[in-house]
Write a protein that holds these residues in place. Structure first.
Motif, PDB file in Angstrom:
ATOM      1  N   SER A   1      86.661   5.873 107.501  1.00  0.00           N
ATOM      2  CA  SER A   1      86.158   6.168 106.167  1.00  0.00           C
ATOM      3  C   SER A   1      85.851   7.654 106.048  1.00  0.00           C
ATOM      4  O   SER A   1      85.115   8.205 106.869  1.00  0.00           O
ATOM      5  CB  SER A   1      84.885   5.365 105.870  1.00  0.00           C
ATOM      6  OG  SER A   1      84.293   5.794 104.660  1.00  0.00           O
ATOM      7  N   GLY A   2      86.392   8.289 105.031  1.00  0.00           N
ATOM      8  CA  GLY A   2      86.288   9.738 104.905  1.00  0.00           C
ATOM      9  C   GLY A   2      85.153  10.258 104.055  1.00  0.00           C
ATOM     10  O   GLY A   2      85.287  11.290 103.402  1.00  0.00           O
ATOM     11  N   SER A   3      84.016   9.575 104.055  1.00  0.00           N
ATOM     12  CA  SER A   3      82.870  10.040 103.271  1.00  0.00           C
ATOM     13  C   SER A   3      81.656  10.254 104.155  1.00  0.00           C
ATOM     14  O   SER A   3      81.337   9.414 105.004  1.00  0.00           O
ATOM     15  CB  SER A   3      82.515   9.019 102.184  1.00  0.00           C
ATOM     16  OG  SER A   3      81.309   9.382 101.529  1.00  0.00           O
ATOM     17  N   LEU A   4      80.951  11.368 103.942  1.00  0.00           N
ATOM     18  CA  LEU A   4      79.736  11.653 104.697  1.00  0.00           C
ATOM     19  C   LEU A   4      78.491  11.035 104.070  1.00  0.00           C
ATOM     20  O   LEU A   4      77.412  11.074 104.674  1.00  0.00           O
ATOM     21  CB  LEU A   4      79.544  13.168 104.830  1.00  0.00           C
ATOM     22  CG  LEU A   4      80.393  13.856 105.903  1.00  0.00           C
ATOM     23  CD1 LEU A   4      80.318  15.371 105.754  1.00  0.00           C
ATOM     24  CD2 LEU A   4      79.945  13.449 107.303  1.00  0.00           C
TER      25      LEU A   4
ATOM     26  N   PRO B   1      87.684   8.837  99.799  1.00  0.00           N
ATOM     27  CA  PRO B   1      87.344   9.203  98.427  1.00  0.00           C
ATOM     28  C   PRO B   1      88.376  10.214  97.944  1.00  0.00           C
ATOM     29  O   PRO B   1      89.038  10.870  98.762  1.00  0.00           O
ATOM     30  CB  PRO B   1      85.953   9.841  98.567  1.00  0.00           C
ATOM     31  CG  PRO B   1      85.967  10.429  99.955  1.00  0.00           C
ATOM     32  CD  PRO B   1      86.795   9.493 100.788  1.00  0.00           C
ATOM     33  N   ALA B   2      88.526  10.324  96.640  1.00  0.00           N
ATOM     34  CA  ALA B   2      89.430  11.335  96.075  1.00  0.00           C
ATOM     35  C   ALA B   2      88.636  12.600  95.821  1.00  0.00           C
ATOM     36  O   ALA B   2      87.720  12.613  94.989  1.00  0.00           O
ATOM     37  CB  ALA B   2      90.039  10.824  94.778  1.00  0.00           C
TER      38      ALA B   2
ATOM     39  N   THR C   1      92.948  14.500  96.156  1.00  0.00           N
ATOM     40  CA  THR C   1      93.557  14.218  97.457  1.00  0.00           C
ATOM     41  C   THR C   1      92.507  13.689  98.430  1.00  0.00           C
ATOM     42  O   THR C   1      91.351  13.469  98.044  1.00  0.00           O
ATOM     43  CB  THR C   1      94.248  15.481  98.017  1.00  0.00           C
ATOM     44  OG1 THR C   1      95.040  15.119  99.154  1.00  0.00           O
ATOM     45  CG2 THR C   1      93.233  16.550  98.410  1.00  0.00           C
ATOM     46  N   VAL C   2      92.904  13.488  99.684  1.00  0.00           N
ATOM     47  CA  VAL C   2      91.993  12.913 100.672  1.00  0.00           C
ATOM     48  C   VAL C   2      90.886  13.901 101.023  1.00  0.00           C
ATOM     49  O   VAL C   2      91.046  15.113 100.859  1.00  0.00           O
ATOM     50  CB  VAL C   2      92.749  12.503 101.955  1.00  0.00           C
ATOM     51  CG1 VAL C   2      93.840  11.494 101.640  1.00  0.00           C
ATOM     52  CG2 VAL C   2      93.336  13.709 102.662  1.00  0.00           C
ATOM     53  N   SER C   3      89.787  13.381 101.520  1.00  0.00           N
ATOM     54  CA  SER C   3      88.677  14.259 101.913  1.00  0.00           C
ATOM     55  C   SER C   3      89.073  15.097 103.120  1.00  0.00           C
ATOM     56  O   SER C   3      89.860  14.674 103.981  1.00  0.00           O
ATOM     57  CB  SER C   3      87.431  13.426 102.239  1.00  0.00           C
ATOM     58  OG  SER C   3      87.627  12.667 103.418  1.00  0.00           O
ATOM     59  N   GLY C   4      88.503  16.296 103.204  1.00  0.00           N
ATOM     60  CA  GLY C   4      88.755  17.160 104.354  1.00  0.00           C
ATOM     61  C   GLY C   4      88.293  16.516 105.644  1.00  0.00           C
ATOM     62  O   GLY C   4      88.902  16.703 106.705  1.00  0.00           O
ATOM     63  N   LEU C   5      87.217  15.747 105.569  1.00  0.00           N
ATOM     64  CA  LEU C   5      86.679  15.063 106.745  1.00  0.00           C
ATOM     65  C   LEU C   5      87.727  14.139 107.354  1.00  0.00           C
ATOM     66  O   LEU C   5      87.985  14.174 108.567  1.00  0.00           O
ATOM     67  CB  LEU C   5      85.437  14.256 106.350  1.00  0.00           C
ATOM     68  CG  LEU C   5      84.763  13.458 107.473  1.00  0.00           C
ATOM     69  CD1 LEU C   5      83.953  14.370 108.369  1.00  0.00           C
ATOM     70  CD2 LEU C   5      83.878  12.361 106.874  1.00  0.00           C
ATOM     71  N   LEU C   6      88.349  13.305 106.511  1.00  0.00           N
ATOM     72  CA  LEU C   6      89.345  12.360 107.005  1.00  0.00           C
ATOM     73  C   LEU C   6      90.605  13.082 107.471  1.00  0.00           C
ATOM     74  O   LEU C   6      91.167  12.742 108.517  1.00  0.00           O
ATOM     75  CB  LEU C   6      89.684  11.340 105.923  1.00  0.00           C
ATOM     76  CG  LEU C   6      90.687  10.262 106.332  1.00  0.00           C
ATOM     77  CD1 LEU C   6      90.173   9.465 107.531  1.00  0.00           C
ATOM     78  CD2 LEU C   6      90.984   9.325 105.159  1.00  0.00           C
ATOM     79  N   LYS C   7      91.037  14.070 106.719  1.00  0.00           N
ATOM     80  CA  LYS C   7      92.249  14.796 107.112  1.00  0.00           C
ATOM     81  C   LYS C   7      92.056  15.472 108.467  1.00  0.00           C
ATOM     82  O   LYS C   7      92.954  15.449 109.323  1.00  0.00           O
ATOM     83  CB  LYS C   7      92.599  15.843 106.052  1.00  0.00           C
ATOM     84  CG  LYS C   7      93.841  16.679 106.385  1.00  0.00           C
ATOM     85  CD  LYS C   7      95.073  15.812 106.572  1.00  0.00           C
ATOM     86  CE  LYS C   7      96.348  16.624 106.719  1.00  0.00           C
ATOM     87  NZ  LYS C   7      96.388  17.451 107.919  1.00  0.00           N
TER      88      LYS C   7
END
Length: 200
Positions: free
Chosen positions: A10-13, A79-80, A84-90
């Motif tokens: 999951s790409g959200s902090l 999250p968008a 685009t995708v979050s920097g965290l996930l990328k």
């Protein structure tokens, strides 16, 4: 039979974000159907910017990479952020480069479920497309159905699942596709680990 091993990212902090909640809900749905799940949410993926310079990896980074290396499938939830995708996930997915020389390099052969969460249809759609593109680039197999949660359809119920019945049905279909393909991968792992000459 060996249980399929799934990794959910999951790409959200934000601890209680919809992105984290839907990732945990997906993990629960998959576990209820016999899968072994590992969930990496937010802070679990808060790694330094990836540098392919052979630097020694931390315990957290190694645990993340080991989980992916052993996985039969991966579910990406982002999250968008500005379409685009979050920097965290990328950044976390950039670390998959460390698996380039693995027996199954990168995410080779793994099924990949993709979910985007956004305020608008446009952001949800472009983020979902990016997740699928990254999955292909890492040699994975995105499921035929990806799910975009946008606007009112991104609302969640008390269990963290989609409140909208149409989206709920889409998620169930996507998770079924992930599990079906992951079970095939798990059977292959089981056969490859069996001593030569052994029978099932």
């Amino acid at each position: 039979m060996t249980a399929p091993q799934l990794v959910l990212l999951s790409g959200s902090l934000s601890q209680d974000s919809r992105t984290n909640r839907i990732a945990r809900w997906c993990a629960g749905q998959c576990a209820a159907r016999g899968a072994t799940t590992s969930v990496f949410c937010g802070a679990d993926l808060d790694f330094p910017f990836y540098r392919p310079d052979g630097a020694e990896r931390t315990e957290r980074e190694t645990a993340f990479l080991d989980a992916l290396a052993d996985s039969d499938g991966v579910i990406l939830v982002s999250p968008a952020y500005h379409g685009t995708v979050s920097g965290l996930l990328k950044n976390a997915l950039d670390y998959v480069n460390e698996l380039a020389r693995d027996t199954r390099p990168y995410l080779d052969g793994r099924v990949i479920g993709c979910v985007s969460v956004a305020l608008s249809e446009q952001g949800a759609g472009s983020t979902l497309t990016t997740l699928r593109t990254i999955g292909h680039a890492l040699r994975g197999w995105p499921t035929p159905l990806g799910v975009a949660l946008a606007g009112a359809r991104a609302s969640l119920d008390s269990e963290g699942g989609p409140a909208d019945p149409v989206v709920h049905a889409q998620m169930a279909t996507m998770l079924g596709q992930v599990l079906g393909m992951a079970k095939v991968s798990a059977r292959r792992r089981e056969r490859s680990a069996r001593p030569v000459g052994a029978t099932a």
